[in-house]
Design an enzyme around this catalytic site. Structure first.
Site: not given
Ligand code: ADE
Length: 277
Positions: A51, A134, A152
């Site tokens: 993340e 977030y 997001d």
């Molecule tokens: N961006 C943030 N977390 C994500 C996830 N689990 N899969 C794809 N894009 C991401």
């Protein structure tokens, strides 16, 4: 009297659109979802690393860096002992190097303060190095499958596109909608599904306009549209009769908002009852 501009709109309405929307997104994910290494694990450490890497970097660029990082630093304790030089060298190519230093500081805090187990509460997570609201929610979702939401740019695009919201809808309204449509107990799959739906099924355009270019929002027809959509998300149907007073607007503005929502095929009205289609 308001007449539907869509022929056939007068037919029996469906009561609750939320399960259908959930099914559409989750079925898409079952068929087309991306296999990504950080989706093959439930380990909170690995998910936190992914993340933080994904915060400002594209998925394709993250994947090889994520694999190399987990090989070298498989858990909080190995990362906590790493030198800044080594951390930065493994991070190179991802940019925003401060994230790497924060991640090592986070490892030190998790080891010293939480005995090597990152908390599963967003309120505790936001107090930790490098974790904003977030990421706190994303960790709770992807590591612990908690019934919380995170928004997001991609998830925002799906909600706006699929639920007929205005392109400048407020984050507050989006959060209400996101919470209303979350399938309870499936938060991990649901958020992965929303991200993949945006990345694979939605067109890039139209670009979302910046707020300052929009006409004033307060008291506008668009504001009434937004209020109506949200009310309709939680109530199965609403009677038109007392709505203008409830929404503190005029009959004319209510009709204009309703007409727009019906034209956008988001809402149906039958015998004075309004519902989401
Ligand atoms: N961006 C943030 N977390 C994500 C996830 N689990 N899969 C794809 N894009 C991401």
């Amino acid at each position: 009297m308001l007449k539907s501009p869509i022929p056939g709109n007068e037919t029996a309405m469906q009561k609750n659109r939320i399960p259908q929307f959930q099914k559409k997104i989750l079925s898409f994910y079952r068929k087309h979802g991306r296999r990504l290494p950080f989706r093959d694990t439930r380990d909170p450490y690995s998910i936190t690393v992914s993340e933080i890497m994904l915060q400002q970097t594209q998925v394709d660029r993250v994947v090889p860096k994520y694999r190399a990082w987990i090989r070298r630093f498989p858990n909080w304790r190995t990362l906590a002992k790493a030198s800044p030089q080594e951390v930065l060298s493994l991070w190179s190519g991802l940019g925003y190097n401060r994230r790497a230093i924060h991640l090592r500081d986070l490892a030190k805090t998790v080891v010293s303060k939480y005995r090597g187990k990152i908390p599963d509460d967003p309120n505790l997570l936001v107090a930790l190095p490098g974790i904003g609201p977030y990421t706190a929610n994303a960790i709770c979702i992807f590591a612990f499958n908690k019934d919380v939401t995170t928004i997001d740019t991609n998830i925002r695009r799906v909600l706006i596109h699929e639920l007929g919201l205005r392109s400048n809808v407020s984050l507050k309204s989006l959060k209400t909608v996101a919470t209303g449509v979350l399938p309870k107990g499936k938060s991990r799959d649901w958020h992965n599904a929303l991200m993949d739906y945006a990345a694979l099924a939605l067109p890039e355009t139209p670009r979302i306009k910046p707020l300052s270019k929009q006409s004033p929002f307060k008291g506008s027809i668009r504001q009434i549209r937004g209020q109506l959509v949200l009310r309709l998300m939680s109530a199965h149907s609403l009677k038109r009769k007392h709505l203008a007073a409830k929404l503190q607007t005029t009959e004319a503005k209510l009709d204009a908002a309703l007409f727009g929502l019906i034209r956008d095929r988001l809402v149906v009205m039958r015998k004075g009852s309004i519902s989401i289609r």
